[in-house]
Design an enzyme around this catalytic site. Structure first.
Site, mmCIF file in Angstrom:
data_model
loop_
_atom_site.group_PDB
_atom_site.id
_atom_site.type_symbol
_atom_site.label_atom_id
_atom_site.label_comp_id
_atom_site.label_asym_id
_atom_site.label_seq_id
_atom_site.Cartn_x
_atom_site.Cartn_y
_atom_site.Cartn_z
ATOM 1 N N ASP A 1 46.646 33.774 40.442
ATOM 2 C CA ASP A 1 45.470 33.915 39.577
ATOM 3 C C ASP A 1 45.641 35.237 38.821
ATOM 4 O OD1 ASP A 1 42.774 32.573 38.976
ATOM 5 O OD2 ASP A 1 42.139 34.596 39.398
ATOM 6 N N LYS B 1 39.660 30.119 47.295
ATOM 7 C CA LYS B 1 40.048 31.219 46.403
ATOM 8 C C LYS B 1 40.164 32.480 47.237
ATOM 9 C CE LYS B 1 40.749 31.748 41.900
ATOM 10 N NZ LYS B 1 41.144 30.725 40.918
HETATM 11 P P1 NAD Z 1 46.439 37.107 33.364
HETATM 12 O O1 NAD Z 1 46.324 38.275 34.266
HETATM 13 O O2 NAD Z 1 47.764 36.531 33.087
HETATM 14 O O3 NAD Z 1 45.754 37.448 31.936
HETATM 15 C C1 NAD Z 1 44.465 37.953 31.803
HETATM 16 C C2 NAD Z 1 44.348 38.485 30.372
HETATM 17 O O4 NAD Z 1 42.984 38.839 30.126
HETATM 18 C C3 NAD Z 1 45.171 39.742 30.084
HETATM 19 O O5 NAD Z 1 45.761 39.639 28.795
HETATM 20 C C4 NAD Z 1 44.137 40.865 30.090
HETATM 21 O O6 NAD Z 1 44.510 41.950 29.268
HETATM 22 C C5 NAD Z 1 42.965 40.118 29.497
HETATM 23 N N1 NAD Z 1 41.662 40.728 29.747
HETATM 24 C C6 NAD Z 1 41.160 41.249 30.900
HETATM 25 N N2 NAD Z 1 39.926 41.724 30.684
HETATM 26 C C7 NAD Z 1 39.648 41.491 29.376
HETATM 27 C C8 NAD Z 1 38.530 41.755 28.537
HETATM 28 N N3 NAD Z 1 37.442 42.327 29.016
HETATM 29 N N4 NAD Z 1 38.610 41.358 27.254
HETATM 30 C C9 NAD Z 1 39.713 40.762 26.760
HETATM 31 N N5 NAD Z 1 40.791 40.490 27.493
HETATM 32 C C10 NAD Z 1 40.757 40.859 28.779
HETATM 33 O O7 NAD Z 1 45.446 36.012 33.979
HETATM 34 P P2 NAD Z 1 45.457 34.440 33.730
HETATM 35 O O8 NAD Z 1 46.205 33.808 34.834
HETATM 36 O O9 NAD Z 1 45.772 34.129 32.326
HETATM 37 O O10 NAD Z 1 43.909 34.126 34.009
HETATM 38 C C11 NAD Z 1 42.927 34.265 32.984
HETATM 39 C C12 NAD Z 1 41.752 33.386 33.343
HETATM 40 O O11 NAD Z 1 42.216 32.041 33.487
HETATM 41 C C13 NAD Z 1 41.060 33.739 34.675
HETATM 42 O O12 NAD Z 1 39.692 33.455 34.557
HETATM 43 C C14 NAD Z 1 41.697 32.778 35.641
HETATM 44 O O13 NAD Z 1 40.885 32.527 36.779
HETATM 45 C C15 NAD Z 1 41.821 31.558 34.755
HETATM 46 N N6 NAD Z 1 42.789 30.573 35.233
HETATM 47 C C16 NAD Z 1 44.115 30.874 35.347
HETATM 48 C C17 NAD Z 1 44.976 29.901 35.837
HETATM 49 C C18 NAD Z 1 46.462 30.127 35.927
HETATM 50 O O14 NAD Z 1 47.182 29.176 36.277
HETATM 51 N N7 NAD Z 1 46.970 31.311 35.589
HETATM 52 C C19 NAD Z 1 44.490 28.649 36.214
HETATM 53 C C20 NAD Z 1 43.139 28.376 36.055
HETATM 54 C C21 NAD Z 1 42.287 29.355 35.572
#
Ligand code: NAD
Length: 417
Positions: free
Chosen positions: A146, A106
């Site tokens: 991410d 990561k």
């Molecule tokens: P992203 O940046 O697309 O979205 C994140 C969202 O969370 C946004 O809508 C933001 O406004 C919201 N957010 C941030 N802080 C917040 C809070 N305190 N309360 C409510 N909402 C809040 O990111 P993503 O890619 O969707 O990732 C989200 C999670 O999923 C992370 O933990 C990431 O590690 C995990 N994840 C993502 C992927 C991927 O393929 N994108 C894969 C595995 C895990």
């Protein structure tokens, strides 16, 4: 996150919980709880006004016993060395639980990307790619998107790497745009596995997902797509939120229209007739399924006591503190763990890498069918571990499966005389 649990300590507790059920050597256990190496570096880049700025960046390579290190790159002000170490460990166990032949890695840069222009972000991303060049490679370490990174950043990293190496190597990074070697289905993959994980859990519990109410915290890539696909499976999405707050309509609403509204206005709040709620209110709503899809430590022990959902499906990485896990296990709330539920992202990243290596593209339906097979088989493996061993929750069962695979690969490699 000053008084929040350190995510690296949470990871180590999760490994210890599972290792208590395994006959693991103390030396091997230490290996399972620490990254093999961590790059911590300065990135100095030029701002649009000609001045220079220096920010801190990290890449943790947690465990390479099962294959190349694999994991995303996050741009967020809260990025720390320990956060990246934890996320790299979760990646190692995620790849193992779905049996994708990768280790865990990561990376992250401690910035708020909204403070920078696109050209500044490009210079910064290329500076990071240059630092990463000796560590990454198609068979060595394969980054991905991410939080706050996506196809654009992946394309820049690929281009920087290929230019410096004087080669073409699309498999050095995944999550690319289709025309740059990306895979059909990758953008939707994390939300898709989250929805499939909910479906499998409801089947196992002999409950109907159709008509079940759903609340989603975090409405980015993972959360908004999970909401749309849960809606397709017949569930009723009644609440969603982002960093500026949430919305709630007990009669349910169209999650795709809410996403469209957020794309236009920057926030979900204000969508249609839904009432405004805080993130805390969303997390404690009386729904059937709660999907935390934002960041780590969203639910601590205190909040867990007020969670009213029956099933929590972790789209985010590490959204529950260990205290929350204790409280929820005690209250018989089923927690479908992150290392399984959001593994769709890395699984389709793996398919993207396979396609890059074969120089042959799969159709979207083939990607989705293969993903569904991987997720349902992994779920069966977790349930088998849950029912065979006397473990307290599905998370420990998932770690049992994953750690068993990592330890087997380590043992089979043998030792140097
Ligand atoms: P992203 O940046 O697309 O979205 C994140 C969202 O969370 C946004 O809508 C933001 O406004 C919201 N957010 C941030 N802080 C917040 C809070 N305190 N309360 C409510 N909402 C809040 O990111 P993503 O890619 O969707 O990732 C989200 C999670 O999923 C992370 O933990 C990431 O590690 C995990 N994840 C993502 C992927 C991927 O393929 N994108 C894969 C595995 C895990």
């Amino acid at each position: 996150m000053a008084d929040q649990p350190n995510p690296f300590e949470s990871l180590r507790e999760q490994v210890d919980d599972a290792a208590a059920h395994l006959d693991a050597d103390e030396g091997v256990l230490t290996r399972l709880k620490n990254p093999e190496r961590v790059l911590e570096t300065n990135l100095t880049f030029e701002l649009d006004d000609g001045t220079l700025e220096t920010v801190r960046a990290y890449r943790s390579q947690f465990n390479g016993d099962r294959g190349p290190y694999k994991g995303g790159i996050r741009y967020h002000p809260d990025v720390t060395r320990d956060e990246v170490k934890a996320l790299s460990g979760w990646m190692a166990y995620k790849c193992a639980v779905v049996d994708v032949p990768y280790g865990g890695g990561k990376g992250g840069i401690a910035i708020d990307p909204s403070d920078y222009s696109e050209s500044e972000l490009e210079r910064l991303t290329r500076a990071f790619a240059t630092e990463l060049r000796p560590l990454i490679g198609e068979d060595r370490d394969i980054p991905a998107p991410d939080v706050n990174t996506g196809q654009r950043e992946m394309n820049w990293i690929k281009d920087t790497y290929e230019t410096l190496e004087n080669t073409t190597a699309p498999g050095v990074i995944t999550g690319k745009a289709i025309d740059s070697g990306g895979s059909e289905g990758r953008v939707e993959a994390t939300g898709r596995s989250t929805a499939l994980a909910a479906r499998e859990t409801f089947d196992w519990l002999d409950r109907d997902l159709a008509g079940a109410t759903v609340a989603v915290q975090g409405y980015g890539n993972a959360g908004s797509i999970a909401a749309a696909l849960l809606d397709d499976l017949g569930a009723d999405v009644v609440a969603v939120s982002d960093s500026s707050g949430g919305i709630h309509d007990p009669d349910g609403f169209d999650p795709r229209a809410a996403k469209e509204y957020k794309s236009e206005t920057g926030a979900v709040d204000g969508y249609a007739d839904a009432a405004s709620i805080t993130n805390e209110e969303l997390l404690t709503l009386d729904v059937d399924v709660l999907v935390p899809a934002a960041l780590e430590n969203a639910i601590d022990g205190d909040l867990a006591a007020d969670v009213a959902a029956d099933v929590i499906v972790e789209a985010a990485n590490g959204p529950l503190t260990p205290d929350a896990d204790d409280v929820l296990a005690e209250r018989d709330v089923y927690v479908v763990p992150d290392i399984f539920a959001n593994a769709g992202g890395v699984t389709v990243s793996y398919f993207e890498w396979v396609q890059n290596r074969q120089r042959f593209s799969w159709t979207e339906s083939r990607v989705n069918e293969e993903l569904e097979r991987v997720i349902t088989e992994a779920f069966d493996g977790i349930i088998d571990a849950y029912e065979t061993h006397d473990v307290r929750n599905l998370r420990t069962a998932a770690y049992l499966v994953a750690i068993g695979r990592v330890v087997d690969a380590y043992d089979q490699a043998g030792s140097w005389p």
